[in-house]
Design a protein around this motif. Sequence first.
Motif, PDB file in Angstrom:
ATOM      1  N   GLN A 180      13.197   0.348   7.679  1.00 48.25           N
ATOM      2  CA  GLN A 180      12.482   0.656   8.917  1.00 48.25           C
ATOM      3  C   GLN A 180      11.060   0.092   8.939  1.00 48.25           C
ATOM      4  O   GLN A 180      10.534  -0.217  10.002  1.00 48.25           O
ATOM      5  CB  GLN A 180      12.425   2.175   9.123  1.00 48.25           C
ATOM      6  CG  GLN A 180      13.785   2.836   9.249  1.00 48.25           C
ATOM      7  CD  GLN A 180      14.548   2.373  10.473  1.00 48.25           C
ATOM      8  OE1 GLN A 180      13.991   2.247  11.568  1.00 48.25           O
ATOM      9  NE2 GLN A 180      15.846   2.106  10.291  1.00 48.25           N
ATOM     10  N   GLN A 181      10.441  -0.033   7.762  1.00 47.07           N
ATOM     11  CA  GLN A 181       9.033  -0.426   7.727  1.00 47.07           C
ATOM     12  C   GLN A 181       8.748  -1.464   6.639  1.00 47.07           C
ATOM     13  O   GLN A 181       7.608  -1.654   6.235  1.00 47.07           O
ATOM     14  CB  GLN A 181       8.160   0.808   7.509  1.00 47.07           C
ATOM     15  CG  GLN A 181       8.477   1.556   6.207  1.00 47.07           C
ATOM     16  CD  GLN A 181       7.942   2.968   6.193  1.00 47.07           C
ATOM     17  OE1 GLN A 181       8.099   3.719   7.169  1.00 47.07           O
ATOM     18  NE2 GLN A 181       7.258   3.355   5.109  1.00 47.07           N
ATOM     19  N   LEU A 182       9.800  -2.138   6.185  1.00 43.58           N
ATOM     20  CA  LEU A 182       9.656  -3.116   5.101  1.00 43.58           C
ATOM     21  C   LEU A 182       8.824  -4.303   5.572  1.00 43.58           C
ATOM     22  O   LEU A 182       9.156  -4.954   6.556  1.00 43.58           O
ATOM     23  CB  LEU A 182      11.045  -3.582   4.643  1.00 43.58           C
ATOM     24  CG  LEU A 182      11.117  -4.409   3.364  1.00 43.58           C
ATOM     25  CD1 LEU A 182      10.595  -3.620   2.166  1.00 43.58           C
ATOM     26  CD2 LEU A 182      12.559  -4.863   3.124  1.00 43.58           C
ATOM     27  N   LYS A 183       7.743  -4.578   4.845  1.00 43.29           N
ATOM     28  CA  LYS A 183       6.840  -5.664   5.226  1.00 43.29           C
ATOM     29  C   LYS A 183       7.135  -6.953   4.473  1.00 43.29           C
ATOM     30  O   LYS A 183       6.982  -8.042   5.009  1.00 43.29           O
ATOM     31  CB  LYS A 183       5.388  -5.251   4.971  1.00 43.29           C
ATOM     32  CG  LYS A 183       4.921  -4.037   5.751  1.00 43.29           C
ATOM     33  CD  LYS A 183       3.471  -3.697   5.400  1.00 43.29           C
ATOM     34  CE  LYS A 183       2.990  -2.468   6.139  1.00 43.29           C
ATOM     35  NZ  LYS A 183       3.689  -1.229   5.708  1.00 43.29           N
ATOM     36  N   ILE A 184       7.515  -6.839   3.186  1.00 43.34           N
ATOM     37  CA  ILE A 184       7.653  -8.046   2.363  1.00 43.34           C
ATOM     38  C   ILE A 184       8.681  -7.844   1.260  1.00 43.34           C
ATOM     39  O   ILE A 184       8.813  -6.745   0.698  1.00 43.34           O
ATOM     40  CB  ILE A 184       6.301  -8.448   1.720  1.00 43.34           C
ATOM     41  CG1 ILE A 184       6.428  -9.797   0.978  1.00 43.34           C
ATOM     42  CG2 ILE A 184       5.750  -7.352   0.825  1.00 43.34           C
ATOM     43  CD1 ILE A 184       5.105 -10.391   0.529  1.00 43.34           C
ATOM     44  N   ILE A 185       9.416  -8.911   0.976  1.00 42.30           N
ATOM     45  CA  ILE A 185      10.198  -9.029  -0.252  1.00 42.30           C
ATOM     46  C   ILE A 185       9.491 -10.096  -1.078  1.00 42.30           C
ATOM     47  O   ILE A 185       9.436 -11.266  -0.679  1.00 42.30           O
ATOM     48  CB  ILE A 185      11.652  -9.437   0.021  1.00 42.30           C
ATOM     49  CG1 ILE A 185      12.346  -8.379   0.875  1.00 42.30           C
ATOM     50  CG2 ILE A 185      12.397  -9.656  -1.292  1.00 42.30           C
ATOM     51  CD1 ILE A 185      13.720  -8.788   1.357  1.00 42.30           C
TER      52      ILE A 185
ATOM     53  N   LEU B 217       1.913 -13.776  -9.859  1.00 46.63           N
ATOM     54  CA  LEU B 217       1.848 -14.357  -8.522  1.00 46.63           C
ATOM     55  C   LEU B 217       2.647 -13.509  -7.532  1.00 46.63           C
ATOM     56  O   LEU B 217       2.207 -13.284  -6.389  1.00 46.63           O
ATOM     57  CB  LEU B 217       2.369 -15.799  -8.556  1.00 46.63           C
ATOM     58  CG  LEU B 217       2.308 -16.589  -7.251  1.00 46.63           C
ATOM     59  CD1 LEU B 217       0.933 -16.507  -6.606  1.00 46.63           C
ATOM     60  CD2 LEU B 217       2.692 -18.042  -7.509  1.00 46.63           C
ATOM     61  N   ALA B 218       3.813 -13.028  -7.949  1.00 43.99           N
ATOM     62  CA  ALA B 218       4.606 -12.161  -7.079  1.00 43.99           C
ATOM     63  C   ALA B 218       3.848 -10.869  -6.758  1.00 43.99           C
ATOM     64  O   ALA B 218       3.887 -10.367  -5.621  1.00 43.99           O
ATOM     65  CB  ALA B 218       5.941 -11.837  -7.743  1.00 43.99           C
ATOM     66  N   TYR B 219       3.152 -10.347  -7.744  1.00 47.54           N
ATOM     67  CA  TYR B 219       2.330  -9.147  -7.537  1.00 47.54           C
ATOM     68  C   TYR B 219       1.242  -9.420  -6.498  1.00 47.54           C
ATOM     69  O   TYR B 219       1.032  -8.610  -5.579  1.00 47.54           O
ATOM     70  CB  TYR B 219       1.718  -8.727  -8.873  1.00 47.54           C
ATOM     71  CG  TYR B 219       0.610  -7.705  -8.768  1.00 47.54           C
ATOM     72  CD1 TYR B 219       0.900  -6.356  -8.621  1.00 47.54           C
ATOM     73  CD2 TYR B 219      -0.731  -8.097  -8.830  1.00 47.54           C
ATOM     74  CE1 TYR B 219      -0.118  -5.409  -8.530  1.00 47.54           C
ATOM     75  CE2 TYR B 219      -1.754  -7.162  -8.742  1.00 47.54           C
ATOM     76  CZ  TYR B 219      -1.439  -5.819  -8.596  1.00 47.54           C
ATOM     77  OH  TYR B 219      -2.450  -4.896  -8.495  1.00 47.54           O
ATOM     78  N   ARG B 220       0.569 -10.548  -6.615  1.00 51.21           N
ATOM     79  CA  ARG B 220      -0.499 -10.875  -5.658  1.00 51.21           C
ATOM     80  C   ARG B 220       0.060 -11.049  -4.249  1.00 51.21           C
ATOM     81  O   ARG B 220      -0.565 -10.621  -3.267  1.00 51.21           O
ATOM     82  CB  ARG B 220      -1.242 -12.136  -6.105  1.00 51.21           C
ATOM     83  CG  ARG B 220      -2.028 -11.972  -7.394  1.00 51.21           C
ATOM     84  CD  ARG B 220      -3.180 -12.966  -7.493  1.00 51.21           C
ATOM     85  NE  ARG B 220      -2.749 -14.340  -7.336  1.00 51.21           N
ATOM     86  CZ  ARG B 220      -2.407 -15.137  -8.344  1.00 51.21           C
ATOM     87  NH1 ARG B 220      -2.420 -14.678  -9.583  1.00 51.21           N
ATOM     88  NH2 ARG B 220      -2.057 -16.377  -8.123  1.00 51.21           N
ATOM     89  N   ASN B 221       1.228 -11.677  -4.149  1.00 55.97           N
ATOM     90  CA  ASN B 221       1.862 -11.824  -2.829  1.00 55.97           C
ATOM     91  C   ASN B 221       2.132 -10.465  -2.205  1.00 55.97           C
ATOM     92  O   ASN B 221       1.870 -10.232  -1.018  1.00 55.97           O
ATOM     93  CB  ASN B 221       3.182 -12.593  -2.963  1.00 55.97           C
ATOM     94  CG  ASN B 221       2.985 -14.088  -3.185  1.00 55.97           C
ATOM     95  OD1 ASN B 221       1.987 -14.673  -2.776  1.00 55.97           O
ATOM     96  ND2 ASN B 221       3.953 -14.718  -3.829  1.00 55.97           N
ATOM     97  N   LEU B 222       2.661  -9.552  -3.019  1.00 50.32           N
ATOM     98  CA  LEU B 222       3.005  -8.215  -2.532  1.00 50.32           C
ATOM     99  C   LEU B 222       1.755  -7.450  -2.099  1.00 50.32           C
ATOM    100  O   LEU B 222       1.720  -6.857  -1.007  1.00 50.32           O
ATOM    101  CB  LEU B 222       3.762  -7.460  -3.621  1.00 50.32           C
ATOM    102  CG  LEU B 222       4.254  -6.048  -3.302  1.00 50.32           C
ATOM    103  CD1 LEU B 222       5.581  -5.772  -3.987  1.00 50.32           C
ATOM    104  CD2 LEU B 222       3.224  -4.992  -3.738  1.00 50.32           C
ATOM    105  N   VAL B 223       0.743  -7.455  -2.937  1.00 52.67           N
ATOM    106  CA  VAL B 223      -0.484  -6.721  -2.623  1.00 52.67           C
ATOM    107  C   VAL B 223      -1.137  -7.273  -1.355  1.00 52.67           C
ATOM    108  O   VAL B 223      -1.604  -6.501  -0.498  1.00 52.67           O
ATOM    109  CB  VAL B 223      -1.463  -6.774  -3.810  1.00 52.67           C
ATOM    110  CG1 VAL B 223      -2.831  -6.215  -3.415  1.00 52.67           C
ATOM    111  CG2 VAL B 223      -0.895  -5.988  -4.989  1.00 52.67           C
ATOM    112  N   ASP B 224      -1.179  -8.583  -1.221  1.00 47.84           N
ATOM    113  CA  ASP B 224      -1.756  -9.173  -0.006  1.00 47.84           C
ATOM    114  C   ASP B 224      -1.059  -8.640   1.239  1.00 47.84           C
ATOM    115  O   ASP B 224      -1.713  -8.259   2.227  1.00 47.84           O
ATOM    116  CB  ASP B 224      -1.632 -10.700  -0.050  1.00 47.84           C
ATOM    117  CG  ASP B 224      -2.708 -11.348  -0.910  1.00 47.84           C
ATOM    118  OD1 ASP B 224      -3.709 -10.668  -1.220  1.00 47.84           O
ATOM    119  OD2 ASP B 224      -2.555 -12.527  -1.268  1.00 47.84           O
ATOM    120  N   ALA B 225       0.273  -8.624   1.199  1.00 42.85           N
ATOM    121  CA  ALA B 225       1.024  -8.161   2.370  1.00 42.85           C
ATOM    122  C   ALA B 225       0.733  -6.694   2.676  1.00 42.85           C
ATOM    123  O   ALA B 225       0.537  -6.319   3.842  1.00 42.85           O
ATOM    124  CB  ALA B 225       2.520  -8.375   2.143  1.00 42.85           C
TER     125      ALA B 225
END
Length: 322
Positions: free
Chosen positions: A65-70, A299-307
Amino acid sequence: MKQKVVVFSQLDQDILQRLQQQYHVVMINPKLGDINAQLLEQVKDADAMIGAGRLLNASNLATAQQLKIISSVSVGYDNYDMAYLNQKKIWLSNTPHVLTETTADLAFSLMLSAARKVPVLDQWTKQGNWQRTVGMMQFGQDIFSKNLGIIGLGNIGAAIARRGFYGFNMNILYHNRREKLELAQPLNARYCALDELLQQSDFVVLAVDLNAESKALMGQHEFDQMQSHAVFVNIARGSVVDEQALIATLKAGKIFAAGLDVYAKEPLQESELFALENVVTLPHVGSATAETRKKMAELAYRNLVDALEGRTPAYVLNPSFS
C-alpha cells in the motif's frame, strides 16, 4: 512510528544493524514457510524492501500500500517486474559500478581455468595420476597474444578488455548495439558483426545485459561459428545462452571449453554440464568477494535511505515511473 523495511535475502550484518537502528526491520525467512505468502503479509505496510536474488512481481507485491522503493543489492534487475513497479509507482534501485572490476577478474579466472584445464588437472593430480611427465591429454591453450572477442562493451566488458590488452597483449574484438569509440580506441579494439567476432576470436566473453534483444543471443548457429580451439565464457546472464545448444557444442568437441558463472536455472543442482570435463562451472559468484559485497550493500543502503528521506536515489532505475 518507525518506517518499515522488509529484508528479503541475506544482507551484510553491518548494514542490517544500521537498518535496525533506524527502521522497523522484518526479515523474510525461508524456514518459516512459503516465501510469497510471507512477502504478501509483510509488504502490506512496508515502506521499503532491500535484498537480491528473488523474483518480485504482482504475485508477491499485490498487497503493498505504501511501498516506496525496492533497493536491489545487484546490478542486474531482470528479477523485477518493472512494468508492475512503474504501475504501482515503486522505485527500483540497483548497485552499478562497484562490482565492475571484481566481475572482470572472475571472467579472466574462467578464461584461464578453462583454457588451462585447471579444475580437471587439479582433480587429476589429487587422484594420484601424476606418475610421469604430462602428455597431450593434459595440454591446454595459450592466452597471451590471442584474439579476445567481447560481446557487450559496457563497464564490465571494457574492464575485461583492459585486462586482455594490457595484461595479456591480446587483440580485442567487440560486438555491441553501437560502437563505443571512447572505450575502444585506447585498446585498439575493433568493432565486429557478431558472426565475424565469433569466427575470429580465440576467446569469446559474453558480458551483455539481459533484455529482449539479448535473450538467447548465443544459439546453435552462433556456436557453430566459433573455432574448434575457442573458449567461451559467460558472466552475463544464463538466459542469454541457449544452454542445450552449448551443451551439444561441448559434447561434440566443436569448441575447446567453456567457463560459466550463470545459467538458465539458478541455483543449478543438476545439469548435463556437470558431467563434461571441458566446462568450468561456478555458482554465480561474479561479485562474490567480501570487499565488493560490502560496497554493494552500502550502496543499496544509501539508495534505500535516500528514498525514505524524500530524495531521489542516485541509482534509481525508474525515476519517472515511465
